[in-house]
Scaffold this motif. Sequence first.
Motif, PDB file in Angstrom:
ATOM      1  N   MET A 104      -1.887  -2.247  -7.442  1.00  0.00           N
ATOM      2  CA  MET A 104      -2.422  -1.056  -8.110  1.00  0.00           C
ATOM      3  C   MET A 104      -2.094   0.200  -7.317  1.00  0.00           C
ATOM      4  O   MET A 104      -1.778   1.242  -7.895  1.00  0.00           O
ATOM      5  CB  MET A 104      -3.936  -1.178  -8.324  1.00  0.00           C
ATOM      6  N   GLN A 105      -2.162   0.116  -5.985  1.00  0.00           N
ATOM      7  CA  GLN A 105      -1.826   1.279  -5.161  1.00  0.00           C
ATOM      8  C   GLN A 105      -0.373   1.682  -5.371  1.00  0.00           C
ATOM      9  O   GLN A 105      -0.064   2.872  -5.535  1.00  0.00           O
ATOM     10  CB  GLN A 105      -2.104   1.003  -3.683  1.00  0.00           C
ATOM     11  N   HIS A 108      -0.125   3.296  -8.706  1.00  0.00           N
ATOM     12  CA  HIS A 108      -0.763   4.610  -8.662  1.00  0.00           C
ATOM     13  C   HIS A 108       0.149   5.649  -7.989  1.00  0.00           C
ATOM     14  O   HIS A 108       0.252   6.790  -8.459  1.00  0.00           O
ATOM     15  CB  HIS A 108      -2.098   4.508  -7.913  1.00  0.00           C
ATOM     16  N   GLU A 109       0.787   5.256  -6.910  1.00  0.00           N
ATOM     17  CA  GLU A 109       1.679   6.183  -6.211  1.00  0.00           C
ATOM     18  C   GLU A 109       2.868   6.599  -7.083  1.00  0.00           C
ATOM     19  O   GLU A 109       3.311   7.738  -7.013  1.00  0.00           O
ATOM     20  CB  GLU A 109       2.169   5.551  -4.906  1.00  0.00           C
ATOM     21  N   GLY A 112       0.749   7.706 -11.072  1.00  0.00           N
ATOM     22  CA  GLY A 112      -0.585   8.305 -11.101  1.00  0.00           C
ATOM     23  C   GLY A 112      -0.693   9.558 -11.951  1.00  0.00           C
ATOM     24  O   GLY A 112      -1.778   9.899 -12.410  1.00  0.00           O
ATOM     25  N   VAL A 116      -4.334   6.985 -15.210  1.00  0.00           N
ATOM     26  CA  VAL A 116      -5.441   7.036 -14.261  1.00  0.00           C
ATOM     27  C   VAL A 116      -5.954   5.615 -14.049  1.00  0.00           C
ATOM     28  O   VAL A 116      -6.258   4.911 -15.021  1.00  0.00           O
ATOM     29  CB  VAL A 116      -6.591   7.920 -14.795  1.00  0.00           C
ATOM     30  N   ILE A 117      -6.012   5.194 -12.797  1.00  0.00           N
ATOM     31  CA  ILE A 117      -6.660   3.914 -12.477  1.00  0.00           C
ATOM     32  C   ILE A 117      -8.079   4.236 -12.040  1.00  0.00           C
ATOM     33  O   ILE A 117      -8.282   4.968 -11.079  1.00  0.00           O
ATOM     34  CB  ILE A 117      -5.924   3.166 -11.350  1.00  0.00           C
ATOM     35  N   TYR A 141      -6.302   2.786  -0.017  1.00  0.00           N
ATOM     36  CA  TYR A 141      -6.253   2.930  -1.471  1.00  0.00           C
ATOM     37  C   TYR A 141      -6.697   4.334  -1.846  1.00  0.00           C
ATOM     38  O   TYR A 141      -7.737   4.810  -1.392  1.00  0.00           O
ATOM     39  CB  TYR A 141      -7.125   1.863  -2.141  1.00  0.00           C
ATOM     40  N   THR A 142      -5.897   4.986  -2.679  1.00  0.00           N
ATOM     41  CA  THR A 142      -6.157   6.395  -2.993  1.00  0.00           C
ATOM     42  C   THR A 142      -6.549   6.636  -4.444  1.00  0.00           C
ATOM     43  O   THR A 142      -6.853   7.768  -4.802  1.00  0.00           O
ATOM     44  CB  THR A 142      -4.918   7.248  -2.654  1.00  0.00           C
ATOM     45  N   PHE A 143      -6.557   5.601  -5.277  1.00  0.00           N
ATOM     46  CA  PHE A 143      -7.025   5.789  -6.660  1.00  0.00           C
ATOM     47  C   PHE A 143      -8.553   5.819  -6.637  1.00  0.00           C
ATOM     48  O   PHE A 143      -9.182   5.338  -5.684  1.00  0.00           O
ATOM     49  CB  PHE A 143      -6.478   4.698  -7.590  1.00  0.00           C
ATOM     50  N   TYR A 185       2.458  -5.297 -10.485  1.00  0.00           N
ATOM     51  CA  TYR A 185       3.049  -3.966 -10.685  1.00  0.00           C
ATOM     52  C   TYR A 185       3.837  -3.935 -11.998  1.00  0.00           C
ATOM     53  O   TYR A 185       3.725  -2.991 -12.775  1.00  0.00           O
ATOM     54  CB  TYR A 185       3.937  -3.659  -9.476  1.00  0.00           C
ATOM     55  N   LYS A 192       1.419   0.512 -19.247  1.00  0.00           N
ATOM     56  CA  LYS A 192       1.600   1.978 -19.289  1.00  0.00           C
ATOM     57  C   LYS A 192       2.416   2.355 -20.519  1.00  0.00           C
ATOM     58  O   LYS A 192       2.059   3.278 -21.258  1.00  0.00           O
ATOM     59  CB  LYS A 192       2.288   2.457 -18.015  1.00  0.00           C
TER      60      LYS A 192
END
Length: 196
Positions: A104-105, A108-109, A112, A116-117, A141-143, A185, A192
């Motif tokens: 997911m990371q 997201h990178e 993103g 939106v996660i 993790y940044t989401f 992924y 998506k």
Amino acid sequence: MKQWGATAFLVLLFAFVIISALNENDEKEADSGLQEYSDRDQEGAGMTAPNAPDGLEEGEQAPDFTLQTLEGETVKLSDFKGKKVFLNYWATWCPPCREEMPEMQRFHEEFGDEVVILAVNGTGSEKSVKQVKEYVQEGEYTFPILLDKDLAINQTYEIISIPTTYFIGTDGVIQQPRIVGPMTYEYMKEMKNALN
């Protein structure tokens, strides 16, 4: 003979301790109402109890909710109307969830700005918020991580096995069948493109 009896007693005691520990772990999971997805089950089907709910269906409006993030901000699902959303439900104690998080990371990178996660943590099943925070920091993790402290989202979205992900389109409607089990992924890229 005495030595054999003492050895047998110790083996039985050891077995009792192990069985007790395993039962305690099972009870904790059962108390939370959540089970981890098992890859022994059919792909995408997860582990479900015999009369378990089917979850929300494709074509239904995604129920709105308000939760706090790990940073203490208040977030509503409806804040993201007009955007594609992956609503992922997870916990730190769930190995398949841990397997999925780096995927997911990575997604997201790269995407993103398109999707939106929202990673909703089943906080009511965790030992502490601190443990969740440490796990997220360690994984970098940044989401957004949302905290379901009373497991209300778990109930609203009829989540039995985790991880579970719902795919919500820009209209706020669940546009694809949910997936129970870890996403790759590549699968996220497919979803998506399937959402509008």
